[in-house]
Design an enzyme around this catalytic site. Structure first.
Site, short mmCIF file in Angstrom:
data_model
loop_
_atom_site.label_atom_id
_atom_site.label_comp_id
_atom_site.label_asym_id
_atom_site.label_seq_id
_atom_site.Cartn_x
_atom_site.Cartn_y
_atom_site.Cartn_z
N HIS A 47 -30.56 26.13 5.27
CA HIS A 47 -29.47 25.24 5.70
C HIS A 47 -28.85 24.62 4.46
O HIS A 47 -29.46 23.76 3.82
CB HIS A 47 -30.00 24.16 6.64
N LEU A 48 -27.63 25.07 4.11
CA LEU A 48 -26.95 24.53 2.92
C LEU A 48 -26.08 23.33 3.26
O LEU A 48 -25.57 22.67 2.37
CB LEU A 48 -26.12 25.63 2.24
N HIS B 255 -33.67 31.22 17.48
CA HIS B 255 -34.48 30.00 17.42
C HIS B 255 -35.08 29.84 18.81
O HIS B 255 -34.41 29.42 19.75
CB HIS B 255 -33.56 28.82 17.05
N ASP C 50 -36.51 27.92 6.04
CA ASP C 50 -35.93 26.91 6.94
C ASP C 50 -35.68 25.60 6.17
O ASP C 50 -35.89 24.50 6.71
CB ASP C 50 -36.80 26.68 8.18
ZN ZN Z 1 -34.53 26.80 13.86
#
Ligand code: ZN
Length: 432
Positions: free
Chosen positions: A59-60, A178, A304
């Site tokens: 996640h950037l 997810h 993650d």
């Molecule tokens: Zn996730």
């Protein structure tokens, strides 16, 4: 372009060799290589040489979450962690659900220059779970998206999930799920078990993950498409994936470093640093995911990496954000849990943290073999020193590392992106 020679490192942790890098590719591998006069020499006796690491789940936060991370800070953290490519999750603001947004993320990654940034496209418009995003337009864009995910949210509607799986078949894409049944996890705060009962926190039961994985492997089989399971975390999930693979289902699975090391016991201090989704599980689950990674049921390790600003984490457990940082500690944790314990070789590390993530995403530029003529995306890793994690000293903009104060092994000696150093002796090297 100038040349560089790495002396005495052990490719895949095997016999030592010299490696000559010139014009962005591996020019020669052998004993006592002659180096061109102007070549920079890196002495690497006792170090491990690996292909540059590839993270399929980062996640950037940019666009929209720049208080937590930017593409610049996140990719610099990635380079320091030994990565030469990261896959940027789509849950940004705006969501990466159009060709325009994914091309913007790609361009920002190119500008930053620390590693390759490959955008992941959203499966549904706005991650809303109601209608399919324009997957074909993202696939045909300059970003050439092949991995699609609503990560952070589950694609819960089975009809939509089936359509998404059908759709990506046309361009050999993959849906990265997810796996979390939203109805079974409403208000959930941590793993449902003994600890959650004692702490009085609402539980996130293992079955909420396992039931979605079971459904999705059956859907993938029915459609004849590719499924990737994000951050699998329970013993039951490992069993389902093992069963599906035996059946011939085209499924791959990932585990995070934190699920290989930490358990729900960490919640006892109510320190929300340890609040993450899926939650930290039990000792038995940790043992099951380690065994699954060792026997190949779990294909890859993915971070993650989920940075959050202090005001989102430094608060009461039940209102704090889910997630922890991980780019700069992924290989140290993998080394500590799996290599130093004899359960994975360094060749296995190259497979689970470079080759297979690239193969899942159908990227032929990264995760390549250590061989003459291949692009010089390389990591020289010294496995001997240890250091104590100080989140404030990391390159990521956020400090929500669960390893604060912990001693972890390994040191990044050199990271090369197409022959250009991005990290030298644990220091980032800006592009000239
Ligand atoms: Zn996730």
């Amino acid at each position: 372009m100038s040349a560089l020679i790495i002396r005495g490192a052990r490719p895949y942790g095997e016999d030592a060799a010299d490696v000559l890098v010139a014009d962005g590719v591996i020019a020669a591998i052998g004993a006592d290589l002659e180096a061109p006069e102007d070549a920079e020499v890196i002495e690497a006796d006792g170090c491990i040489l690996l292909p540059g690491l590839v993270d399929l789940h980062t996640h950037l936060r940019e666009p929209g979450g720049e208080e937590a991370e930017t593409i610049e800070t996140g990719t610099r953290a990635a380079a320091l962690g030994g990565f030469t490519a990261v896959y940027a999750m789509a849950n940004t603001d705006p969501v990466a659900d159009t060709a325009g947004v994914v091309e913007q993320v790609l361009a920002r990654g190119e500008e930053a220059g620390w590693c390759d940034v490959r955008p992941i496209g959203a499966v549904t418009v706005g991650l809303g779970g109601q209608s399919l995003a324009p997957l074909d337009a993202m696939a045909a864009s300059r970003a050439r998206v092949r991995v699609f995910s609503d990560d952070g949210k589950c694609v819960h509607d089975p009809v939509l999930m089936r359509r998404a799986l059908e759709y990506v078949k046309t361009f050999d894409g993959v849906i990265a799920q997810h796996a979390q049944d939203p109805n079974l996890t409403e208000g959930s705060q941590m793993h449902e078990g003994v600890v959650s009962a004692q702490l009085g926190l609402a539980g996130w039961p293992a079955v909420a993950e396992e039931s979605i994985i079971a459904r999705d492997v059956l859907l993938a089989e029915h459609v004849g498409s590719r499924l990737h399971v994000c951050h699998l975390s329970t013993a039951g999930s490992v069993e389902i994936v093992r069963w599906a693979k035996q059946r011939g289902v085209d499924v791959t699975a990932e585990v995070t470093p934190h699920h290989l090391l930490l358990t729900d016991e960490r919640a006892r201090g109510y320190d929300a640093t340890f609040k993450v989704n899926p939650p930290l599980r039990t000792e038995a689950d940790v043992e099951a995911v380690r065994a699954g990674l060792a026997d190949g049921t779990i294909d890859i390790v993915a971070t993650d990496h989920a940075p959050h600003p202090r005001d989102a984490k430094d608060r009461e457990w039940d209102v704090a954000a889910f997630g922890m940082t991980g780019l700069e500690t992924a290989l140290p944790v993998l080394q500590a849990t799996m290599v130093n314990t004899g359960r994975l070789s360094w060749r296995d590390v190259a497979r689970v943290l470079s080759e297979t993530p690239s193969a899942i995403a159908r990227d032929e530029q990264q995760g390549r073999p250590l061989a003459v003529g291949e692009p010089a995306n390389l990591l020289v890793w010294d496995p001997r020193p240890t250091s104590v994690v100080v989140p404030e000293q990391q390159a990521t903009r956020s400090t929500n590392s669960p390893y604060r104060g912990q001693e972890l092994p390994g040191r990044n000696v050199l990271t090369l992106l197409r022959g250009r150093p991005t990290v030298r002796d644990r220091e980032p090297v800006a592009r000239a």
